[in-house]
Design a protein around this motif. Structure first.
Motif, PDB file in Angstrom:
ATOM      1  N   VAL A 101      26.680  81.775  46.678  1.00  0.00           N
ATOM      2  CA  VAL A 101      26.212  83.159  46.739  1.00  0.00           C
ATOM      3  C   VAL A 101      26.818  83.835  47.962  1.00  0.00           C
ATOM      4  O   VAL A 101      27.405  83.175  48.822  1.00  0.00           O
ATOM      5  N   PRO A 104      22.280  84.002  52.010  1.00  0.00           N
ATOM      6  CA  PRO A 104      21.044  83.300  51.626  1.00  0.00           C
ATOM      7  C   PRO A 104      20.029  84.266  51.012  1.00  0.00           C
ATOM      8  O   PRO A 104      19.892  85.410  51.445  1.00  0.00           O
ATOM      9  N   THR A 105      19.340  83.807  49.974  1.00  0.00           N
ATOM     10  CA  THR A 105      18.281  84.592  49.353  1.00  0.00           C
ATOM     11  C   THR A 105      17.073  83.689  49.119  1.00  0.00           C
ATOM     12  O   THR A 105      17.200  82.461  49.098  1.00  0.00           O
ATOM     13  N   GLY A 107      14.588  81.464  47.472  1.00  0.00           N
ATOM     14  CA  GLY A 107      14.666  80.603  46.300  1.00  0.00           C
ATOM     15  C   GLY A 107      16.011  79.929  46.097  1.00  0.00           C
ATOM     16  O   GLY A 107      16.132  79.013  45.283  1.00  0.00           O
ATOM     17  N   TRP A 108      17.058  80.371  46.808  1.00  0.00           N
ATOM     18  CA  TRP A 108      18.384  79.762  46.659  1.00  0.00           C
ATOM     19  C   TRP A 108      18.555  78.678  47.704  1.00  0.00           C
ATOM     20  O   TRP A 108      18.366  78.912  48.899  1.00  0.00           O
ATOM     21  N   THR A 109      18.922  77.468  47.263  1.00  0.00           N
ATOM     22  CA  THR A 109      19.077  76.358  48.199  1.00  0.00           C
ATOM     23  C   THR A 109      20.523  75.897  48.315  1.00  0.00           C
ATOM     24  O   THR A 109      20.816  74.956  49.042  1.00  0.00           O
ATOM     25  N   GLY A 110      21.440  76.554  47.583  1.00  0.00           N
ATOM     26  CA  GLY A 110      22.844  76.172  47.625  1.00  0.00           C
ATOM     27  C   GLY A 110      23.603  76.866  48.743  1.00  0.00           C
ATOM     28  O   GLY A 110      23.026  77.555  49.586  1.00  0.00           O
ATOM     29  N   SER A 112      26.326  79.437  50.772  1.00  0.00           N
ATOM     30  CA  SER A 112      26.614  80.866  50.752  1.00  0.00           C
ATOM     31  C   SER A 112      27.877  81.147  51.558  1.00  0.00           C
ATOM     32  O   SER A 112      28.256  80.381  52.452  1.00  0.00           O
ATOM     33  N   ASP A 140      28.157  87.371  41.983  1.00  0.00           N
ATOM     34  CA  ASP A 140      27.193  86.394  41.471  1.00  0.00           C
ATOM     35  C   ASP A 140      27.610  84.987  41.894  1.00  0.00           C
ATOM     36  O   ASP A 140      28.800  84.714  42.121  1.00  0.00           O
ATOM     37  N   ALA A 141      26.648  84.078  41.924  1.00  0.00           N
ATOM     38  CA  ALA A 141      26.934  82.704  42.346  1.00  0.00           C
ATOM     39  C   ALA A 141      28.057  82.074  41.522  1.00  0.00           C
ATOM     40  O   ALA A 141      28.918  81.383  42.057  1.00  0.00           O
ATOM     41  N   ASN A 142      28.065  82.320  40.210  1.00  0.00           N
ATOM     42  CA  ASN A 142      29.057  81.685  39.350  1.00  0.00           C
ATOM     43  C   ASN A 142      30.203  82.610  38.970  1.00  0.00           C
ATOM     44  O   ASN A 142      30.953  82.310  38.039  1.00  0.00           O
TER      45      ASN A 142
END
Length: 308
Positions: A101, A104-105, A107-110, A112, A140-142
Motif C-alpha cells: 500500500v 499504513p492504514t 487494519g493493514w498489516t503488510g 507500505s 491500490d495494494a495490488n
C-alpha cells in the motif's frame, strides 16, 4: 471520544432501511452502521429503532458515533521488489510492487511504500498526517507501477495542488475482458461507496465526479489491452468504471471478473499497472516523465493472449 450528531433524514433517503441510511449519511459501511444501531446508539424520533426499519424524510435522527480508530504509526521496514526510478532533493519516484500500500492504514498489516522509504533512510516531507508523510497520491495494494513521493515541504505542497488541479498526466494499462465499444471513449460517472457497504465502490448518483479516458492498445480473442488516462483519482476508479462498462479488469474478482479467464492466464490480482507518470517538477518547473515496464505476471498474461 464519541461524537453525537442530531439531524433530520434527508429527502433522498425516504423509505431506505435505517442501517443503509446511517451508512450513507455518515460514510460508514453498512455492517458498521448496523452495529451502532444494535448497540442502541441511534434514536429515531427519540426512540430506539431496528436496523431494518424504514426511515421517513424529515424524521429526527440522533446518532452517537464511536471514536475513529487511531492511525497506525509508520515504522521503517524494507519492501522487497520496490525500485527507485528517480530521486533528487525534492521528489522520489518509485515503482511499486504487488501487495504494497502507499502508507499504513487501519487494519493493514503488510508493507507500505512509506515504510520502505523510511527503511532506506529517505527523508520525506512531514506536511500532512504523520502516517502519510510525503504521500501525494496512492495506488491500490495490488495495482503496481509508478508513484511519486515528496521529500521537501515545497514539493509536497506543489504536487498536492497539481493532483488536485488535474495537471498530472497519469497513464495506466489495464487488461479488460471483452472488447469495449467504442474502442476509444470516456467514462464520466460519479463514484461513491457501494450501497451494499461491503468495501466496494460503485457508480452512484450522489458520488464524487470521476472521469476516465480509455483507448484500446491491442485486442485479443477474449480481452483488450487499454491505455487509461485519469482526470480524477477516486478509490478504485479504473476498476469501477471498467466494471460499469461490463468489461472488468482481468483478475478483478471484487468487481465481477471471470475467474476462469484469470486462472487460464495465471493472473491472481487485477491486471492494472501505472505505466507512465508525468508532471512539472515542483521546484525546477521543467516537465518530467517516468515509465515502468509490466511486472512478470502481467507481461506473461499478455504474451499468452498473443500466442492464443
Amino acid at each position: 471520544m464519541s461524537d453525537t450528531r442530531s439531524l433530520p433524514v434527508p429527502d433522498g433517503l425516504e423509505g431506505d432501511r435505517l442501517d443503509a441510511a446511517i451508512a450513507r449519511m455518515f460514510g460508514l459501511s453498512r455492517t458498521r452502521a448496523a452495529e451502532i444501531i444494535t448497540a442502541g446508539d441511534v434514536l429515531l424520533d427519540g426512540t430506539e429503532a431496528g436496523k431494518s426499519d424504514r426511515v421517513q424524510a424529515g424524521a429526527w435522527l440522533q446518532v452517537t458515533l464511536p471514536p475513529p480508530p487511531s492511525a497506525p504509526v509508520p515504522r521503517a521496514e524494507a519492501v522487497p521488489g520496490m525500485k527507485i526510478v528517480h530521486e533528487d532533493a525534492d521528489i522520489i519516484v518509485v515503482d511499486k510492487p504487488i501487495g504494497v500500500v502507499a502508507h499504513p492504514t487501519v487494519g493493514w498489516t503488510g508493507p507500505s511504500v512509506l515504510e520502505g522509504l523510511l527503511a532506506s533512510g529517505v527523508q520525506l516531507a512531514t506536511s500532512g498526517a504523520a502516517e502519510r508523510q510525503g504521500i501525494v497520491h496512492r495506488l491500490d495494494a495490488n495495482t503496481t507501477g509508478l508513484m511519486v513521493v515528496a521529500k521537501s515541504e515545497i514539493a509536497y505542497s506543489v504536487l498536492k495542488r497539481a493532483f488536485k488541479e488535474r495537471t498530472v498526466d497519469k497513464r495506466y494499462h489495464t487488461l479488460v475482458q471483452g472488447h469495449p465499444d467504442p474502442l476509444r471513449g470516456t467514462v464520466d460517472a460519479p463514484i461513491g461507496r457501494h450501497p451494499a457497504g461491503d468495501g466496494r465502490w460503485a457508480v452512484v448518483g450522489d458520488g464524487r465526479s470521476s472521469v476516465t479516458h480509455y483507448d484500446t492498445e491491442e485486442a485479443f480473442r477474449a480481452a483488450s489491452l487499454l491505455e487509461i488516462k485519469l482526470e480524477t483519482g477516486r478509490t478504485h476508479q479504473i476498476r469501477v468504471h471498467m466494471a460499469a462498462l461490463r468489461h472488468p479488469c482481468v483478475g478483478d474478482m471484487l468487481y465481477g471478473a471471470d475467474p476462469t479467464l484469470a486462472e487460464r492466464l495465471g493472473v491472481r490480482r487485477q491486471w492494472l499497472h501505472a505505466v507512465r507518470l508525468g508532471f512539472d517538477h515542483p521546484t525546477e518547473g521543467r516537465p518530467v516523465e517516468f515509465s515502468s515496464p509490466y511486472p512478470d505476471d502481467l507481461a506473461q498474461a499478455v504474451e499468452q493472449l498473443r500466442e492464443d
